[in-house]
Design a protein around this motif. Structure first.
Motif: not given
Length: 409
Positions: A112, A115, A117-118, A120-121, A186, A262, A294
Motif C-alpha cells: 500500500g 503503490s 495507495l496509503f 493518497a488515502l 509518496y 493522486p 490507514v
C-alpha cells in the motif's frame, strides 16, 4: 541430554543469538521514538506506529518484512542472462510457485505504501478534516505556503552538491522540507524506494519536533515589535466559496501538473465531502475510521523499512542532516516573506504566521499562535496561521508533482 544442553539449543535458535549490532541500534532508536511519542506526545499518532514497526522489523527471525519472491526473481534474472534453457525452466517454475502471500505480513501491507495507495488515502482524510476558510478569507496566505517550500529546493541543491545522491534520491530527500509525511512517502516510493525508511523517519520526526525546531528560528528572524502585531479578524467565507474552491484547485493544478493528481485529487475530494454537506457519512468515515486505519498500516510498514543493515549508513546520516536544514530553511522562507508582507502592509501582518507555511497541519499553526501570545497576550494568530498552513499542504503536493514530473520514469 541435560538441561544446559537444552537451554543452549533454545538460545541458538532464538532471536537473541541472531541479533546483530545494527539491529540493536535500531531497536534503541525505536525506543527513543516511542519515548517521544508517548511521554513527550510528539506527533504520537504517527510516531508511535512508526517506532513500533521499526522495532518489530529489527527483531531477528520474525520474517515480517521478507519478500518471498526476491530470491526466485534474482535466480530467474541470472538464468535468463545465461541463456540456459533448463536453468530458465527451473527458475521460472520456482518463481511462479512462490505466491505473494508467502511474504511477511508487514511486507504485504507495505504494498500500500509502494503503490502510493496509503498516502493518497491519508490525503483523502486530511482533506475531510481541513477547513480552507482561512485561506479563502486571506488569499495572500497562499504566498506564505509557497515561500515555506524554500527548504525543498535548498535541500535538493545541497543533496546534488554532495555528489553522493542521484537526482531522484536528492528530490526524495528534498521533499522532507515540505513537512508533509504522506507526500514524502509518496514521492520517495516513486523515485527512491530504497531510501523510504530514513526519509520517512526523518520527515515524521522533524514534524513531531516542530515545537522545538521552529521557535528559535522564528524569534531570530523577527523583532519583538513584529511579533506583537495583532491581526484583524478574518472575514466570513461563504459556503459557495468553500464548495467551488476544491473543484477549481483540483482542475487547475492537475491540468498543470498531472503527476500531482493522486495526492491533490484525494485532498480536494475529501474537502468536498466536508464542505458539500450532502455526504455526511462519507465525510465522517474519511475523517475518522478510514484515516485511522490507514495511519496504522502506513506507520507500522514505513517504520518496518528501517532495517539496521540498510539504515545505518553514511547516506542515512546525510539525509537526517539535510532534512533538518530543509526544515529550517522552509520555516525561514515563510517567516522572511511574512516580514516582507509586514513592511508592504504597513505592519498589518504578523511575520510569525509565515512559519506555518510548512505543511504540518495544525501543529505549525499552533506554534505560531503560541509564539504570538508570548509576545503579546492579545494575539490570536491561529486562524491566520491556518491559512498559511493549509496553503503549505497544497504547496508541498505541488512541489512533489513538479519533482515527479522532472525525475519520474
Amino acid at each position: 541430554m541435560n538441561i544446559f544442553t537444552v537451554l543452549a539449543e533454545i538460545f541458538k535458535s532464538s532471536g537473541f543469538a541472531a541479533l546483530h549490532w545494527e539491529q540493536l541500534v535500531m531497536i534503541l532508536v525505536a525506543f527513543v521514538l516511542l519515548y517521544l511519542a508517548i511521554v513527550k506526545k510528539f506527533e504520537p499518532l504517527l510516531l508511535l506506529p512508526i517506532a513500533f514497526g521499526m522495532m518489530l522489523a529489527n527483531l531477528p527471525l520474525t520474517g515480517l518484512m521478507i519478500d518471498a519472491t526476491a530470491v526466485p526473481k534474482e535466480e530467474l534474472i541470472t538464468a535468463l542472462d545465461s541463456s540456459n534453457i533448463e536453468g530458465i525452466k527451473n527458475a521460472m517454475y520456482k518463481y511462479i510457485s512462490i505466491k505473494w502471500y508467502d511474504s511477511g505480513i508487514l511486507y504485504n501491507l507495505y504494498t500500500g505504501v509502494k503503490s502510493g495507495l496509503f498516502p493518497a488515502l491519508i490525503f483523502l482524510g486530511v482533506g475531510a478534516m481541513t477547513d480552507f476558510g482561512p485561506l479563502l478569507a486571506n488569499p495572500v496566505s497562499l504566498f506564505l505556503g509557497a515561500a515555506a517550500q524554500l527548504g525543498i529546493y535548498v535541500a535538493f541543491s545541497l543533496s546534488i552538491g554532495l555528489g553522493i545522491f542521484t537526482p531522484e534520491e536528492a528530490a526524495s530527500i528534498a521533499i522532507i522540507g515540505g513537512a508533509d509525511g504522506p507526500t514524502a512517502i509518496y514521492l520517495t516510493s516513486k523515485l527512491a524506494p530504497h531510501l523510504l525508511g530514513p526519509i520517512a523517519v526523518a520527515a515524521y520526526s522533524y514534524m513531531a519536533l516542530i515545537p522545538i525546531i521552529q521557535p528559535p528560528i522564528m524569534r531570530a528572524l523577527t523583532t519583538k515589535k513584529e511579533r506583537e502585531v495583532v491581526m484583524s479578524q478574518l472575514r466570513t467565507v461563504t459556503k459557495a466559496e468553500k464548495i467551488i474552491f476544491p473543484i477549481v484547485v483540483a482542475v487547475i493544478c492537475i491540468l498543470l501538473l498531472p503527476a500531482v493528481g493522486p495526492l491533490l485529487g484525494m485532498l480536494m475530494l475529501g474537502n468536498l465531502f466536508r464542505e458539500s454537506g450532502v455526504v455526511e457519512r462519507l465525510n465522517e468515515t474519511a475523517q475518522n475510521a478510514l484515516i485511522n486505519i490507514v495511519t496504522i498500516m502506513l506507520g507500522v510498514t514505513v517504520g518496518a523499512t528501517a532495517n539496521g543493515t540498510i539504515f545505518l549508513k553514511v547516506q542515512t546520516l546525510a539525509i537526517i542532516c539535510i532534512g533538518l536544514l530543509a526544515f529550517a530553511f522552509s520555516t525561514a522562507g515563510g517567516v522572511l516573506l511574512g516580514k516582507v508582507m509586514y513592511m508592504v502592509t504597513g505592519g498589518k501582518i504578523n511575520p510569525l504566521i509565515g512559519s506555518a507555511g510548512v505543511s504540518a497541519v495544525p501543529m505549525a499553526a499552533r506554534v505560531s499562535q503560541v509564539e504570538g501570545q508570548k509576545a503579546n497576550s492579545k494575539n490570536f494568530l491561529l486562524m491566520h496561521a491556518m491559512g498559511a498552513n493549509v496553503s503549505g499542504v497544497i504547496g508541498s503536493a505541488v512541489a512533489a508533482g513538479f519533482l515527479l514530473l522532472l525525475f519520474g520514469k
